[in-house]
Design a protein around this motif. Structure first.
Motif, PDB file in Angstrom:
ATOM      1  N   GLU A   1      26.305-108.557  65.368  1.00 50.03           N
ATOM      2  CA  GLU A   1      25.491-108.466  66.718  1.00 50.03           C
ATOM      3  C   GLU A   1      26.108-108.288  67.929  1.00 50.03           C
ATOM      4  O   GLU A   1      25.496-108.015  69.057  1.00 50.03           O
ATOM      5  CB  GLU A   1      24.659-109.815  67.045  1.00 50.03           C
ATOM      6  CG  GLU A   1      25.673-110.944  67.001  1.00 50.03           C
ATOM      7  CD  GLU A   1      26.348-111.556  65.881  1.00 50.03           C
ATOM      8  OE1 GLU A   1      27.100-112.475  65.879  1.00 50.03           O
ATOM      9  OE2 GLU A   1      26.158-111.316  64.739  1.00 50.03           O
ATOM     10  N   ASN A   2      27.309-108.056  67.931  1.00 51.90           N
ATOM     11  CA  ASN A   2      28.249-107.838  69.070  1.00 51.90           C
ATOM     12  C   ASN A   2      28.350-106.278  69.428  1.00 51.90           C
ATOM     13  O   ASN A   2      28.716-105.915  70.503  1.00 51.90           O
ATOM     14  CB  ASN A   2      29.672-108.402  68.741  1.00 51.90           C
ATOM     15  CG  ASN A   2      29.658-109.913  69.186  1.00 51.90           C
ATOM     16  OD1 ASN A   2      29.101-110.735  69.855  1.00 51.90           O
ATOM     17  ND2 ASN A   2      30.623-110.568  68.075  1.00 51.90           N
ATOM     18  N   ILE A   3      27.793-105.543  68.369  1.00 56.33           N
ATOM     19  CA  ILE A   3      27.848-104.080  68.654  1.00 56.33           C
ATOM     20  C   ILE A   3      26.641-103.863  69.510  1.00 56.33           C
ATOM     21  O   ILE A   3      25.567-104.274  69.150  1.00 56.33           O
ATOM     22  CB  ILE A   3      27.744-103.468  67.276  1.00 56.33           C
ATOM     23  CG1 ILE A   3      29.289-103.470  66.716  1.00 56.33           C
ATOM     24  CG2 ILE A   3      27.681-102.001  67.545  1.00 56.33           C
ATOM     25  CD1 ILE A   3      29.176-103.079  65.277  1.00 56.33           C
ATOM     26  N   PRO A   4      26.647-103.161  70.574  1.00 54.55           N
ATOM     27  CA  PRO A   4      25.540-102.947  71.432  1.00 54.55           C
ATOM     28  C   PRO A   4      24.460-102.059  70.567  1.00 54.55           C
ATOM     29  O   PRO A   4      24.616-101.102  69.843  1.00 54.55           O
ATOM     30  CB  PRO A   4      25.869-102.126  72.578  1.00 54.55           C
ATOM     31  CG  PRO A   4      27.467-102.374  72.817  1.00 54.55           C
ATOM     32  CD  PRO A   4      27.925-102.866  71.170  1.00 54.55           C
ATOM     33  N   GLN A   5      23.163-102.520  70.599  1.00 54.64           N
ATOM     34  CA  GLN A   5      22.143-101.736  70.184  1.00 54.64           C
ATOM     35  C   GLN A   5      21.766-100.440  70.971  1.00 54.64           C
ATOM     36  O   GLN A   5      21.096 -99.618  70.340  1.00 54.64           O
ATOM     37  CB  GLN A   5      20.857-102.803  70.013  1.00 54.64           C
ATOM     38  CG  GLN A   5      21.178-103.679  69.159  1.00 54.64           C
ATOM     39  CD  GLN A   5      19.969-104.522  68.904  1.00 54.64           C
ATOM     40  OE1 GLN A   5      18.630-104.283  69.318  1.00 54.64           O
ATOM     41  NE2 GLN A   5      19.971-105.593  67.996  1.00 54.64           N
ATOM     42  N   GLU A   6      22.003-100.436  72.271  1.00 56.61           N
ATOM     43  CA  GLU A   6      21.947 -99.074  72.845  1.00 56.61           C
ATOM     44  C   GLU A   6      23.214 -98.844  73.886  1.00 56.61           C
ATOM     45  O   GLU A   6      23.777 -99.759  74.205  1.00 56.61           O
ATOM     46  CB  GLU A   6      20.592 -99.146  73.626  1.00 56.61           C
ATOM     47  CG  GLU A   6      20.490-100.115  74.559  1.00 56.61           C
ATOM     48  CD  GLU A   6      18.887-100.198  74.985  1.00 56.61           C
ATOM     49  OE1 GLU A   6      18.946-100.816  76.013  1.00 56.61           O
ATOM     50  OE2 GLU A   6      18.189 -99.582  74.685  1.00 56.61           O
ATOM     51  N   GLY A   7      23.440 -97.453  74.361  1.00 52.64           N
ATOM     52  CA  GLY A   7      24.224 -97.512  75.190  1.00 52.64           C
ATOM     53  C   GLY A   7      25.599 -97.104  74.616  1.00 52.64           C
ATOM     54  O   GLY A   7      25.721 -97.171  73.523  1.00 52.64           O
TER      55      GLY A   7
END
Length: 260
Positions: free
Chosen positions: A51-57
């Motif tokens: 969950e620490n990996i950004p879902q966007e950008g």
């Protein structure tokens, strides 16, 4: 009228290319299934912190690199693509693409030839890039130096600063024991034109693998001057290495035993 020799040759060449493509696809499929089995059943891989990996950008994923043959790169990329709903781009050394099945499989998984920008165009397009800043030196270290990170090359940090992309530290535990490096064989390295040829096990050992994604490190505002940007990249590089090393040290203690 009988076919001319050029026509026959052309048909033969086309059939050869078709057969080569089908064999390549079969090899890639076999390698993909083998990775699934290794990760799920043999290495008993656990992935936490996704969950620490950004879902966007944009974001730069930074991981340690270890194990004599660099299997960790394939395991990490495949494990992250399982949990991500977005593509992952990975700059890879030219050596990766020299092997027929491995090279084409790596391309399909998002690998592209290593260049000085380290995927800047992907970051500026709002995509994810994963790098291994230890490079080959991470794979070359002996087993007695396992999990002690080699100095990170700061190129990834300069790219992150330029793109304004956060750095996401990741630790990979298990590769050191799966393919321990006991030494090297320089003669074979020269024979096969490789940077090194490790003395290790033929098949991977059944080590327990853990992949842990840490909290993102924000990129600093991009300074105006070159010297200031270089200094900012150096600080970000050091912070990222410290974060990855801390994750590695912490996660090693989670295993009751490195093996079954």
């Amino acid at each position: 009228m009988s076919e001319s020799m050029p026509d026959v040759t052309g048909v033969g060449a086309a059939e050869f290319r078709y057969a080569k493509e089908r064999l390549g696809e079969a090899g890639e499929s076999a390698w993909d299934r083998l990775l699934d089995w290794l990760m799920d059943d043999y290495f008993r891989l656990e992935v936490t912190g996704g969950e620490n990996i950004p879902q966007e950008g944009p974001a730069m994923i930074v991981a340690n690199h270890s194990g004599a043959w660099g299997l960790d790169a394939f395991v990490l990329v495949k494990s992250l693509t399982r949990i991500l709903n977005r593509p992952l781009n990975v700059p890879a050394a030219s050596l990766t693409f020299r092997f027929p099945v491995i090279g084409s499989y790596a391309r399909k998984m998002g690998a592209f030839p290593l260049d000085p920008t380290l995927g800047l165009e992907h970051l500026t397009a709002g995509e994810l890039v994963a790098v291994f800043p230890e490079g080959i030196s991470g794979l070359e270290k002996p087993f007695r130096s396992r999990y002690r990170l080699r100095p990170f090359s700061p190129g990834f940090a300069a790219t992150a600063v330029h793109a304004g992309a956060p750095v996401v530290p990741v630790s990979v535990i298990g590769a050191e024991e799966a393919y321990p490096k006991f030494g090297g064989v320089p003669a074979l390295a020269r024979l096969f034109d490789l940077p090194y040829f490790p003395l290790t096990t033929v098949l991977p050992l059944p080590a327990k693998w853990l992949i842990t994604v840490g909290e993102p490190i924000p990129a600093p505002p991009r300074p105006e001057s070159y010297s200031a940007r270089r200094a900012a990249a150096r600080r970000l590089c050091d912070e990222a290495q410290e974060a990855v090393q801390s994750l590695v040290d912490r996660e090693r203690g989670r295993r009751e035993t490195p093996f079954w």
